[in-house]
Write an enzyme that holds these catalytic residues in place. Structure first.
Site, short mmCIF file in Angstrom:
data_model
loop_
_atom_site.label_atom_id
_atom_site.label_comp_id
_atom_site.label_asym_id
_atom_site.label_seq_id
_atom_site.Cartn_x
_atom_site.Cartn_y
_atom_site.Cartn_z
NE ARG A 199 -13.30 11.89 4.41
CZ ARG A 199 -13.97 10.75 4.34
NH1 ARG A 199 -15.17 10.66 4.90
NH2 ARG A 199 -13.49 9.68 3.74
CG ASN A 208 -11.78 7.83 6.37
OD1 ASN A 208 -12.49 6.84 6.33
ND2 ASN A 208 -10.78 8.01 5.53
N GLY A 255 -8.76 6.34 -1.57
CA GLY A 255 -9.75 6.02 -2.59
C GLY A 255 -9.55 4.67 -3.25
N GLY A 256 -8.96 3.74 -2.48
CA GLY A 256 -8.78 2.38 -3.01
C GLY A 256 -7.68 2.28 -4.06
CE LYS A 294 -3.92 -1.56 2.72
NZ LYS A 294 -4.70 -1.20 3.91
P1 ADP Z 1 -8.02 3.64 0.84
O1 ADP Z 1 -7.45 4.74 1.68
O2 ADP Z 1 -7.47 3.67 -0.55
O3 ADP Z 1 -9.51 3.55 0.93
P2 ADP Z 1 -7.79 1.39 2.72
O4 ADP Z 1 -6.56 1.06 3.46
O5 ADP Z 1 -8.90 2.01 3.50
O6 ADP Z 1 -7.40 2.28 1.44
O7 ADP Z 1 -8.32 0.07 2.01
C1 ADP Z 1 -9.39 0.09 1.10
C2 ADP Z 1 -9.97 -1.30 0.92
O8 ADP Z 1 -8.98 -2.22 0.41
C3 ADP Z 1 -10.50 -1.95 2.18
O9 ADP Z 1 -11.82 -1.55 2.49
C4 ADP Z 1 -10.41 -3.43 1.82
O10 ADP Z 1 -11.50 -3.78 1.01
C5 ADP Z 1 -9.15 -3.51 0.98
N1 ADP Z 1 -7.98 -3.81 1.84
C6 ADP Z 1 -7.09 -2.92 2.33
N2 ADP Z 1 -6.16 -3.53 3.10
C7 ADP Z 1 -6.47 -4.83 3.12
C8 ADP Z 1 -5.87 -6.00 3.73
N3 ADP Z 1 -4.78 -5.92 4.49
N4 ADP Z 1 -6.47 -7.19 3.52
C9 ADP Z 1 -7.57 -7.27 2.73
N5 ADP Z 1 -8.17 -6.24 2.11
C10 ADP Z 1 -7.64 -5.02 2.30
#
Ligand code: ADP
Length: 446
Positions: free
Chosen positions: A292, A290, A164-165, A158
């Site tokens: 906000r 988040n 935003g995924g 990551k």
């Molecule tokens: P963003 O800030 O881009 O929204 P997140 O860290 O909140 O990123 O992750 C977004 C989505 O990605 C999560 O809701 C989940 O569906 C998937 N995800 C993220 N990290 C993991 C993980 N360690 N294992 C499985 N799915 C994950």
């Protein structure tokens, strides 16, 4: 208390904030882009100021125009809503420099919790459960392989500044990790201006459970329990509910206390959401914070009897949180459906344009938060959400029945919306038993 607030946003959240302000006897200045000139909520504002053309960078994302409007209208505070500038630490800092209160966290608190690596570090120190993975940013391929060997595959790469995924890659073996790490760093640098990436364990089956928190400027922090937002498509939430079905209440209380400790550790003032994934054994792992108010905040308002928007205005004005943790109790069950102008039968293609039929449901336990009226034209420039249906009832089965009833009453045309899909979901046995994971909706749509 503030005399006058400028709302640096549009649509349903602008109206939501306006309503809170007027109930608190605070004057409201709305800003709008040319695409929103006919938005009906502007007539409810004490003053409405056009800040530019339709593209968000020329209006809702344009800091100098927003600050000019705030100065012309002589406001004491700016509420950023969600999206747009809500999570920009530089905007919070500029407001402070201009002696305008920012209704949200300080730039320092926002930076501490908004950067994923920094947030994870703060969370660990506050004893909040995080994913097993790298301690900080990954320097090179060998380090990545060593971390992955320690935690076991699959892993996810990551971007520290991601959102935003975007900027995530799942790797199921060493070869895939080796071939992805450099590309992930380069992609992160190009997309977010920060090449830092980290690695964590990837969970195959998980539910998205998040904790609503509130902090004030006097060091108080509380949580308002959880929301289950597992019904998602491409990381976009479609249905949210509280409480999370079938989750151990003692466990949630402990996770909630951890979330409150985390925002306290960041000296956080305002509303924040600490997001977690929960595995099949109900172990929690923090995803991100988040900084906000969220789209789904009404779900928590319905089950806790609070007004999160008013509370965040109060604490931004320097007041103490009027609630203690022991005052927060859950009552019944609430479900929110996001009504998006999209066609679920055509791969969720946006469906902007004139709404000539807008017949909203009502009755006991039914709340509709929307800026739409009959004759409204959905501009193609922004988010496709046209409203939210939030239902509250004594327990989950009654709440599902009420939501289905309300969705049947909700008639919108000729644009397409997510209503038929949400109605279908209310009738699925998996949804009714309440144990859907984050991939459930995509399986259903296949
Ligand atoms: P963003 O800030 O881009 O929204 P997140 O860290 O909140 O990123 O992750 C977004 C989505 O990605 C999560 O809701 C989940 O569906 C998937 N995800 C993220 N990290 C993991 C993980 N360690 N294992 C499985 N799915 C994950």
């Amino acid at each position: 208390m503030f005399r006058r607030i400028l709302i640096a946003n549009r649509g349903e959240i602008a109206l939501r904030i306006l309503r809170a302000c007027h109930e608190m006897d605070i004057e409201v200045v709305c800003v709008y882009s040319k695409a929103d000139a006919d938005a009906p909520y502007l007539r409810l504002a004490d003053r409405a100021i056009c800040i530019g053309e339709a593209p968000a960078r020329d209006s809702y994302l344009n800091i100098s125009r927003l600050i000019s409007a705030a100065e012309i209208a002589d406001v004491d505070a700016i509420h950023p809503g969600y999206g747009f500038l809500a999570e920009r630490a530089d905007f919070s800092a500029i407001c402070r420099d201009c002696k305008i209160a920012f209704i949200g966290p300080s730039p320092e608190a926002m930076a501490k919790l908004g950067d994923k690596v920094e947030c994870k570090r703060t969370a660990k120190a506050a004893k909040v459960p995080v994913f097993p993975g790298s301690e900080g940013a990954i320097e090179d391929e060998e380090e990545a392989v060593k971390v992955a060997d320690d935690i076991g595959y699959p892993v996810i790469i990551k971007a520290s500044a991601g959102g935003g995924g975007r900027g995530m890659r799942v790797c199921r073996n060493e070869a895939s990790l080796r071939s992805n790490i450099k590309a992930a760093q380069q992609e992160a640098l190009a997309a977010f201006g920060n090449g830092a990436v980290f690695i964590e364990k990837f969970l195959e089956h998980a539910r998205h459970v998040e904790i609503q928190t509130l902090g004030d400027s006097h060091g108080n922090a509380i949580h308002l329990f959880e929301r289950d937002c597992s019904v998602q498509r491409r990381h976009q939430k479609l249905i949210e509910e509280s409480p999370a079905p079938g989750v151990d209440r003692k466990k949630i209380a402990a996770v909630g206390e951890g979330a409150a400790r985390l925002i306290k550790a960041a000296n956080y003032c305002g509303a924040a959401t600490v997001e977690f994934l929960m595995d099949e054994k109900q172990n929690f792992y923090m995803l991100e914070v988040n900084t906000r108010v969220q789209v789904e905040h009404p779900v928590t308002e319905m089950v806790t009897g609070t007004d999160i928007v008013k509370l965040s205005i109060l604490v931004a004005a320097g007041e103490h949180l009027p609630l203690k943790q022991k005052d927060v109790e859950l009552r019944g069950h609430a479900i929110e459906c996001r009504i998006n102008a999209e066609d679920p039968d055509r791969n969720f293609m946006p469906s902007a344009g004139l709404i000539d039929t807008w017949q909203v449901p009502g009755g006991l336990g039914v709340r509709v938060d929307s800026h739409v009226v009959q004759g409204y034209r959905v501009p193609p420039n922004y988010d496709s959400m046209v409203g939210k249906l939030i239902c509250h009832a004594e327990d989950r089965p009654k709440c599902v029945a009420r939501t289905a009833r309300a969705l049947r009453e909700f008639v919108v045309g000729p644009i397409k919306t997510t209503i038929p899909l949400q109605l279908r979901l209310m009738e699925q046995s998996e949804f009714r038993t309440g144990a859907v994971d984050i991939h459930y909706l995509e399986r259903l749509l296949k």
